[in-house]
Scaffold this active site. Structure first.
Site, PDB file in Angstrom:
ATOM      1  N   CYS A  84     -10.964   2.783  -0.708  1.00 23.71           N
ATOM      2  CA  CYS A  84      -9.570   3.118  -0.397  1.00 23.71           C
ATOM      3  C   CYS A  84      -9.294   2.421   0.917  1.00 23.71           C
ATOM      4  O   CYS A  84     -10.093   2.533   1.864  1.00 23.71           O
ATOM      5  CB  CYS A  84      -9.393   4.624  -0.248  1.00 23.71           C
ATOM      6  SG  CYS A  84      -7.770   5.095   0.396  1.00 23.71           S
ATOM      7  N   HIS A  88      -7.414   3.063   3.231  1.00 26.07           N
ATOM      8  CA  HIS A  88      -7.263   3.948   4.392  1.00 26.07           C
ATOM      9  C   HIS A  88      -8.618   4.268   5.049  1.00 26.07           C
ATOM     10  O   HIS A  88      -8.677   4.603   6.222  1.00 26.07           O
ATOM     11  CB  HIS A  88      -6.644   5.290   3.983  1.00 26.07           C
ATOM     12  CG  HIS A  88      -5.164   5.262   3.784  1.00 26.07           C
ATOM     13  ND1 HIS A  88      -4.559   4.654   2.708  1.00 26.07           N
ATOM     14  CD2 HIS A  88      -4.158   5.781   4.538  1.00 26.07           C
ATOM     15  CE1 HIS A  88      -3.247   4.818   2.800  1.00 26.07           C
ATOM     16  NE2 HIS A  88      -2.978   5.492   3.896  1.00 26.07           N
ATOM     17  N   CYS A  98      -4.178  -1.762  -2.011  1.00 21.67           N
ATOM     18  CA  CYS A  98      -4.284  -0.346  -2.322  1.00 21.67           C
ATOM     19  C   CYS A  98      -5.151  -0.241  -3.572  1.00 21.67           C
ATOM     20  O   CYS A  98      -4.778  -0.747  -4.631  1.00 21.67           O
ATOM     21  CB  CYS A  98      -2.883   0.203  -2.594  1.00 21.67           C
ATOM     22  SG  CYS A  98      -2.884   1.889  -3.218  1.00 21.67           S
ATOM     23  N   ASP A 100       0.869  -1.182   0.000  1.00 23.15           N
ATOM     24  CA  ASP A 100       0.000   0.000   0.000  1.00 23.15           C
ATOM     25  C   ASP A 100       0.904   1.229   0.000  1.00 23.15           C
ATOM     26  O   ASP A 100       2.119   1.121   0.196  1.00 23.15           O
ATOM     27  CB  ASP A 100      -0.909   0.012   1.252  1.00 23.15           C
ATOM     28  CG  ASP A 100      -1.854   1.212   1.266  1.00 23.15           C
ATOM     29  OD1 ASP A 100      -2.463   1.497   0.216  1.00 23.15           O
ATOM     30  OD2 ASP A 100      -1.959   1.895   2.302  1.00 23.15           O
ATOM     31  N   SER A 101       0.295   2.391  -0.174  1.00 22.33           N
ATOM     32  CA  SER A 101       1.080   3.622  -0.122  1.00 22.33           C
ATOM     33  C   SER A 101       1.466   3.969   1.319  1.00 22.33           C
ATOM     34  O   SER A 101       2.350   4.776   1.540  1.00 22.33           O
ATOM     35  CB  SER A 101       0.271   4.772  -0.715  1.00 22.33           C
ATOM     36  OG  SER A 101      -0.884   4.981   0.079  1.00 22.33           O
ATOM     37  N   GLU A 160      -3.218   9.338   7.697  1.00 27.99           N
ATOM     38  CA  GLU A 160      -1.759   9.197   7.860  1.00 27.99           C
ATOM     39  C   GLU A 160      -1.214  10.150   8.925  1.00 27.99           C
ATOM     40  O   GLU A 160      -0.192   9.886   9.522  1.00 27.99           O
ATOM     41  CB  GLU A 160      -1.041   9.444   6.526  1.00 27.99           C
ATOM     42  CG  GLU A 160      -1.249   8.349   5.481  1.00 27.99           C
ATOM     43  CD  GLU A 160      -0.382   7.097   5.702  1.00 27.99           C
ATOM     44  OE1 GLU A 160       0.573   7.152   6.495  1.00 27.99           O
ATOM     45  OE2 GLU A 160      -0.708   6.065   5.061  1.00 27.99           O
TER      46      GLU A 160
END
Ligand code: DGL
Length: 267
Positions: free
Chosen positions: A185, A187, A74, A11-12, A153
């Site tokens: 997403c 996240h 992701c 993932d990012s 984040e």
């Protein structure tokens, strides 16, 4: 490849940990190797070709780590080129989009589905295509929510600002009277309580994390690669491209366990 090899995830940043959480729940005997590209996140605003190049670079690293299955945890990276990643190595590679789509179709009653994701995922149309392929008369309402990833984040989810941002982004979906919202997403499950507060309790939020973990388990079972629990606890490995500090803080809070993350500078 053997059953003691690991499940790799990329993932990012911390988003893919929502899939790790479900792997721990459904496949507790498995070992995972995780890569969070924290130095280059967010992926959402980047061109698809750039995200694809990053993902391929990470996959090149992950295949050196004794892995038996790769989860592109992701949506942005999956939307940018899952087919291409699947063709690179002799390794099963799955994304998070199809599992989320299946779960959403199971839950909708009024056939009006909202999809939220990064700019890259929404502009790819990957969710619309997958939903309409399985159910041609479904109505899909998509909305990109670029600031959500940064709120997660930076540990700013529980702030009044996060609620304001969510109200603004989600207004069109409320107006469209969707009964299901796909968290497109990885996240976003980390701010599901904020999204739910805005959308209302009657709207079902779909995270693809659990479905993805179940799909990983089914593939490994079919290939006879499920790990059997041994006497020694498995040691998971976490890698990041940025400095590990805030990744570790969020990971430990989410997974409820001690996490050591190592910085890797990708060539
Ligand atoms: N977690 C990611 C996704 O599912 C990427 C978010 C980002 O870096 O913009 O799309």
């Amino acid at each position: 490849m053997n059953r003691n090899h690991a499940i790799a995830l990329l993932d990012s940043g911390v988003g893919g940990l929502t899939v790790v959480q479900e792997i721990f729940r459904h496949l507790p005997q498995e070992r995972i190797v995780y890569f969070g590209d924290t130095a280059r996140m967010p992926y959402g605003p980047r061109p698809h070709a750039e995200v694809r190049a990053f993902a391929k670079q990470i996959i090149r690293f992950l295949v050196t780590q004794d892995v038996k299955l790769l989860i592109v945890a992701c949506n942005t990276a999956a939307a940018a080129g899952l087919d291409e990643y699947q063709s690179l190595y002799d390794l099963p590679v799955i994304g998070v989009i199809e599992p989320g789509v299946r779960a959403a179709l199971k839950h909708t009653k009024n056939r009006r589905i909202g999809v939220i994701g990064t700019a890259g995922t929404i502009s790819s149309g990957a969710y619309e295509k997958a939903l309409q392929r399985l159910c041609p008369d479904i109505r899909v309402f998509s909305q990109s929510c670029p600031l959500f990833v940064l709120l997660v984040e930076n540990n700013l989810v529980d702030t009044p600002e996060a609620l304001c941002v969510a109200e603004e982004y989600l207004r069109p979906l409320k107006k469209a009277e969707v009964d299901v919202v796909i968290l497109g997403c990885t996240h976003y499950p980390l701010m599901a309580h904020v999204i739910s507060r805005v959308m209302g309790k009657e709207v079902k939020l779909i995270s693809s994390a659990a479905e993805t973990a179940l799909e990983a388990g089914a593939i490994l079972k079919k290939k006879n690669l499920l790990r059997t629990a041994g006497p020694v606890p498995v040691k998971h490995r976490y890698f990041v491209s940025g400095s590990p500090g805030s990744f570790v803080a969020i990971a430990e809070k989410l997974l409820g366990t001690q996490v050591e993350a190592y910085q890797v500078l990708l060539p």
